[in-house]
Write a protein that holds these residues in place. Structure first.
Motif, PDB file in Angstrom:
ATOM      1  N   ASP A 131       0.843  -1.193   0.000  1.00 43.96           N
ATOM      2  CA  ASP A 131       0.000   0.000   0.000  1.00 43.96           C
ATOM      3  C   ASP A 131       0.879   1.244   0.000  1.00 43.96           C
ATOM      4  O   ASP A 131       2.106   1.168  -0.166  1.00 43.96           O
ATOM      5  N   ALA A 132       0.259   2.402   0.192  1.00 46.47           N
ATOM      6  CA  ALA A 132       1.005   3.660   0.133  1.00 46.47           C
ATOM      7  C   ALA A 132       2.126   3.701   1.174  1.00 46.47           C
ATOM      8  O   ALA A 132       3.233   4.185   0.902  1.00 46.47           O
ATOM      9  N   ASN A 151      -4.233   2.137  -6.766  1.00 44.12           N
ATOM     10  CA  ASN A 151      -4.211   3.599  -6.722  1.00 44.12           C
ATOM     11  C   ASN A 151      -2.906   4.090  -6.107  1.00 44.12           C
ATOM     12  O   ASN A 151      -2.271   5.030  -6.617  1.00 44.12           O
ATOM     13  N   ALA A 152      -2.487   3.438  -5.028  1.00 40.04           N
ATOM     14  CA  ALA A 152      -1.222   3.813  -4.393  1.00 40.04           C
ATOM     15  C   ALA A 152      -0.043   3.547  -5.320  1.00 40.04           C
ATOM     16  O   ALA A 152       0.931   4.316  -5.344  1.00 40.04           O
ATOM     17  N   ARG A 173      -8.642  -4.777 -10.617  1.00 41.65           N
ATOM     18  CA  ARG A 173     -10.029  -4.890 -11.074  1.00 41.65           C
ATOM     19  C   ARG A 173     -10.078  -5.442 -12.499  1.00 41.65           C
ATOM     20  O   ARG A 173     -10.677  -4.838 -13.390  1.00 41.65           O
ATOM     21  N   GLU A 174      -9.440  -6.580 -12.700  1.00 41.09           N
ATOM     22  CA  GLU A 174      -9.387  -7.179 -14.039  1.00 41.09           C
ATOM     23  C   GLU A 174     -10.793  -7.427 -14.588  1.00 41.09           C
ATOM     24  O   GLU A 174     -11.694  -7.801 -13.838  1.00 41.09           O
ATOM     25  N   ARG A 191      -4.141   5.407 -15.739  1.00 41.59           N
ATOM     26  CA  ARG A 191      -2.852   6.037 -15.442  1.00 41.59           C
ATOM     27  C   ARG A 191      -1.695   5.097 -15.735  1.00 41.59           C
ATOM     28  O   ARG A 191      -0.610   5.546 -16.164  1.00 41.59           O
ATOM     29  N   LEU A 192      -1.914   3.792 -15.528  1.00 44.23           N
ATOM     30  CA  LEU A 192      -0.850   2.827 -15.810  1.00 44.23           C
ATOM     31  C   LEU A 192      -0.521   2.775 -17.296  1.00 44.23           C
ATOM     32  O   LEU A 192       0.618   2.470 -17.680  1.00 44.23           O
ATOM     33  N   LEU A 193      -1.506   3.051 -18.137  1.00 48.55           N
ATOM     34  CA  LEU A 193      -1.292   3.011 -19.578  1.00 48.55           C
ATOM     35  C   LEU A 193      -0.405   4.152 -20.051  1.00 48.55           C
ATOM     36  O   LEU A 193       0.216   4.067 -21.122  1.00 48.55           O
TER      37      LEU A 193
END
Length: 336
Positions: free
Chosen positions: A233-234, A258-259, A279-280, A286-288
């Motif tokens: 996590d964060a 998200n973290a 969440r497949e 953002r990852l893209l």
């Protein structure tokens, strides 16, 4: 525990939720009264409940949510006695509900170890050397040729690898990592025997936070459980070195996605190699866009040999159960 005597189930009714390798489906048709999903469309919750209510054996996959409602429908139908899972992980199955309804659950351990470990090693190699970015550059048509400073990345030899989860896959990753000159560190619920540590030249860290602060690569090879949900996590991203890379070919839910995106965007870690997502099949957009990230479509076990072996284990578990004996790959602790 010894199995209680049970009557045999001649030619049990088996429903398979997704397409399996053709030889596996053909063998199932020879042995069982099987209902196949020939168009490979994921089954809805209602369809899963309907299937559970009219079969002796349900063969789900990781994409199927076998929750309490589905299992209650199976129990109400009076036939469902076995979940022969096509896969190793069973976090998509409500095991407590299965136990309550006395529905046995099996999986397919051992046959995907090498395939998954190979994928982990491929990600360890590809992220710091920017292979994903390089491939995209060539395809874009914008590559201008070799340059002394073009596409510089980092070597992995001499770096430290931290493995979280030292089961079959974790140990296979360690073996591969040593061949590439990585120093192996690991965190596990239980320390490995001294002879195994010596063979793998592995250093155990009882405290995960302490290990995260000292390694250059972190690979997740543990199952997804309530205890490992958002294990990274964060707070733990803040512990990692800024040049560290995260590799995940286990389960997406182990990482707070998200973290992760925030850590990558802020430069708190150098990059990530992901074969699974929280969440497949949805992927955080953002990852893209972020550099230093390699994204794969949950293909760690995607070899012809591995999927065939998984199917053979499913068949073996069903046959042994149908003969009135304890299946070899029973997940639940007690025999039901």
């Amino acid at each position: 525990m010894s199995a209680r005597p049970r009557p045999k189930v001649p030619r049990p009714k088996v429903i398979v939720t997704r397409r399996l390798p053709q030889p596996v489906e053909t063998r199932m048709a020879e042995l069982f009264d099987v209902e196949l999903n020939l168009d490979d469309s994921p089954m809805s919750a209602a369809a899963l409940a309907d299937a559970a209510g009219r079969c002796d054996v349900l063969v789900p996959t990781v994409t199927d949510e076998i929750d309490a409602a589905v299992l209650a429908a199976g129990a109400a139908g009076g036939r469902l006695k076995l979940l022969a899972n096509f896969g190793v992980g069973v976090d998509h199955i409500d095991l407590s509900a299965a136990r309550a309804h006395r529905i046995a659950t099996t999986n397919t351990p051992g046959v995907l170890t090498d395939d998954t470990a190979d994928m982990v090693m491929a990600l360890i190699l590809s992220v710091p050397r920017r292979l994903g970015e390089g491939e995209k550059l060539v395809r874009s048509g914008e590559w201008l040729g070799w340059s002394p400073t073009g596409m510089l990345g980092h070597r992995i030899t001499g770096k430290r690898l931290g493995i979280i989860g030292m089961g079959r896959i974790g140990r296979a990753v360690a073996t591969r990592a040593r061949a590439f000159g990585l120093t192996v560190h690991y965190h596990n619920r239980h320390r490995l025997p001294a002879e195994v540590e010596s063979e793998l030249e592995a250093t155990w860290w009882q405290n995960l936070d302490a290990m995260l602060a000292r390694v250059d690569f972190i690979t997740l090879n543990c199952p997804h459980t309530p205890e490992t949900h958002h294990l990274i996590d964060a707070r733990r991203f803040a512990l990692m070195q800024r040049h560290a890379y995260l590799i995940n070919a286990a389960r997406g839910e182990i990482v707070d996605e998200n973290a992760l995106c925030e850590a990558l965007a802020a430069g708190r870690i150098a990059g990530a190699g992901l074969d699974v997502f929280e969440r497949e099949p949805a992927v955080d957009p953002r990852l893209l866009e972020l550099p230093g990230v390699v994204l794969l479509p949950h293909m760690g076990s995607a070899t012809f040999e591995g999927r065939q072996a998984m199917g053979e284990k499913v068949i073996a578990n069903i046959r042994v159960w149908a003969d009135g004996h304890r299946p070899p790959d029973l997940v639940l602790e007690e025999w039901v």
